[in-house]
Design an enzyme around this catalytic site. Structure first.
Site, PDB file in Angstrom:
ATOM      1  N   GLU A 161       0.845  -1.197   0.000  1.00 39.88           N
ATOM      2  CA  GLU A 161       0.000   0.000   0.000  1.00 39.88           C
ATOM      3  C   GLU A 161       0.886   1.254   0.000  1.00 39.88           C
ATOM      4  OE1 GLU A 161      -2.350  -0.096   3.534  1.00 39.88           O
ATOM      5  OE2 GLU A 161      -3.545   1.672   3.036  1.00 39.88           O
ATOM      6  N   LYS A 202      -9.198   2.091  -2.370  1.00 44.34           N
ATOM      7  CA  LYS A 202      -9.513   1.500  -1.063  1.00 44.34           C
ATOM      8  C   LYS A 202     -10.915   1.892  -0.613  1.00 44.34           C
ATOM      9  CE  LYS A 202      -7.305   0.879   3.496  1.00 44.34           C
ATOM     10  NZ  LYS A 202      -6.077   1.197   4.277  1.00 44.34           N
ATOM     11  N   CYS A 207      -5.480  -3.489   2.625  1.00 42.42           N
ATOM     12  CA  CYS A 207      -5.381  -3.460   4.089  1.00 42.42           C
ATOM     13  C   CYS A 207      -6.734  -3.645   4.787  1.00 42.42           C
ATOM     14  CB  CYS A 207      -4.696  -2.161   4.518  1.00 42.42           C
ATOM     15  SG  CYS A 207      -3.963  -2.265   6.183  1.00 42.42           S
ATOM     16  N   VAL A 232      -0.738  -2.651  10.569  1.00 46.32           N
ATOM     17  CA  VAL A 232      -0.196  -2.117  11.822  1.00 46.32           C
ATOM     18  C   VAL A 232      -0.475  -3.128  12.938  1.00 46.32           C
ATOM     19  CG1 VAL A 232      -0.454   0.275  11.083  1.00 46.32           C
ATOM     20  CG2 VAL A 232      -2.323  -0.831  12.330  1.00 46.32           C
TER      21      VAL A 232
END
Lengths: 277, 277
Positions: free
Chosen positions: B35, B106, B139, B166
């Site tokens: 990304e 996205k 993501c 993350v």
């Protein structure tokens, strides 16, 4: 546990012993039993399945389980071969201290179940109890992310999964079963607890894989996985309210509210693509 | 790889070196980059994000990646800060030997991305290439089973996932990351391949977790997971046709065709419940 095909009375008796151990000795408040606990799984014919099935509320398993709920002030979600008139369903029934709470009927039928049962016609109900909001799905329903999503969108705190998992081709023998991975992913992405109760044993040549587990709203197991071949009760202490309390992941994101209806519309309902090869 | 925030030229040069290694030396035909490869992730302001973004097809990353696709007869799916007029998107762009194949934007924005980017407005496109049918998500889109489902229903053989994962609160440090588990569950239940390319490194205090992986249509990893903190290219040899060939699980069941539109209708589209706490 290991139900035995056709042995309704024996299966009920065994389930009573397990529930007395869990609720009476260990103090469990919510108990999940496997799919088709009263009947066993590998039927030879629809007539055999029909003979094992019962009417919810008045059949022998219902009566036994309702009594246990009263005696121990607990709730039971149990897989059951269910009969309504001449129709059969692969059902999961919820009982509590005041009797019948609700019925779920397996939505997605697996393999030869299609020969014996009708596809579920009650949607994915959410049952309100003093413990919290309970929902349900059965075995192959877990393979459809739609099942858990619909339950969570209606507010389920925990999804109870009576199941009879069978071995999956391609399973990595050094890894936890894919069924457990599906539970973890679904619990995490919906922020709901999951309690999956599988059977063990081999019936008419069909092995089952055990590995029952209880998964936190985080996606991580907090009970089990149980043995793959031995009867075993899995316990977890948990606060159902955490499913709701911990669903705000940051200032901007709550996974159930971040859904993009505008994008999903027509793609997931009756106008969705046919599911190509 | 590890992009560096704001260093567009350096990020493109690094991506070129990685692609030359993968395609030129190792013969990769389909390459997935993380990304926001061209820009880095942790923007301080919208203006900073805007300055890093490019117009698809004419910006410097597009030009570099299209040339590599021509030179090596390969396809690239790369995360990119994309600009269209004054609007910004967190996009993934597919290039091939003949140029721009398609763009994905996205759909589900994570955290402060909501301050910089517009939510995706191109749905979940499926791109037809000589290699097979490619789809994409980025993501946080993976946290929505709807994303992969919609791609699979339209026939995707592989879903490419540029990502900047993350750390997740509650992650079991002794287990693979939950992001990998979501990939495995989604690949298995949709019978699609997944190639997820994550970044590594820490940017303005925000760590990323690497662990890129390639998952078979069975749900089991066939490449990676990669290192959690070092740059690493993950490879897999696979036959995209298997996603379609192996989707009949038995005489009665094909998971994309067993969906119960009649039950899902109104529960997953614009009339779905609001996603309660």
């Amino acid at each position: 546990m290991e139900p035995r095909i056709g042995d309704v009375q024996g299966n009920i008796e065994k389930s009573i012993a397990k529930i007395e151990e869990a609720a009476g000795v260990q103090g469990a408040r919510l108990i999940v039993l496997p799919e088709l606990t009263n009947s066993g799984y590998v039927f030879k014919s629809r007539e055999e399945a029909f003979a094992c099935a019962e009417v919810v509320g008045s059949g022998p398993a219902s009566i036994a389980w309702m009594k246990l709920c009263r005696d121990y002030n607990c709730w039971i979600v149990a897989g059951m071969a269910e009969r309504e008139g001449d129709r059969l369903f692969n059902a999961a029934v919820c009982f509590g201290p005041n009797g019948h709470v609700g019925t779920f009927r397996k939505i997605h039928l697996w393999n030869q179940e299609n020969l014996f049962f009708e596809p579920g016609n009650l949607g994915f109900p959410v049952w309100h109890t003093p413990l919290g909001r309970l929902a349900c799905c059965i075995c192959y329903d877990l393979w459809f992310p739609e099942s858990l999503r619909i339950a969570a969108l209606q507010g389920a705190d925990i999804v109870c999964i009576p199941t009879n998992w069978v071995p999956i081709p391609g399973q990595d023998p050094n890894r936890e079963t894919m069924a457990n991975i599906l539970c973890m992913a679904a619990a995490h992405s919906n922020s709901v607890f999951i309690a999956a109760a599988d059977r063990v044993g081999t019936e008419r040549g069909q092995p089952f894989i055990g590995q029952s587990l209880i998964v936190s709203y985080t996606g991580w197991p907090i009970g089990g996985p149980a043995s793959f071949d031995q009867e075993e009760i899995v316990y977890a202490d948990l606060n159902l309210a955490d499913a709701r309390r911990k669903r705000n992941w940051n200032e901007y994101n709550q996974p159930l509210r971040d859904r993009r209806h505008d994008v999903y519309d027509k793609m997931l309902g009756s106008q969705s693509p046919p599911g190509w090869h």
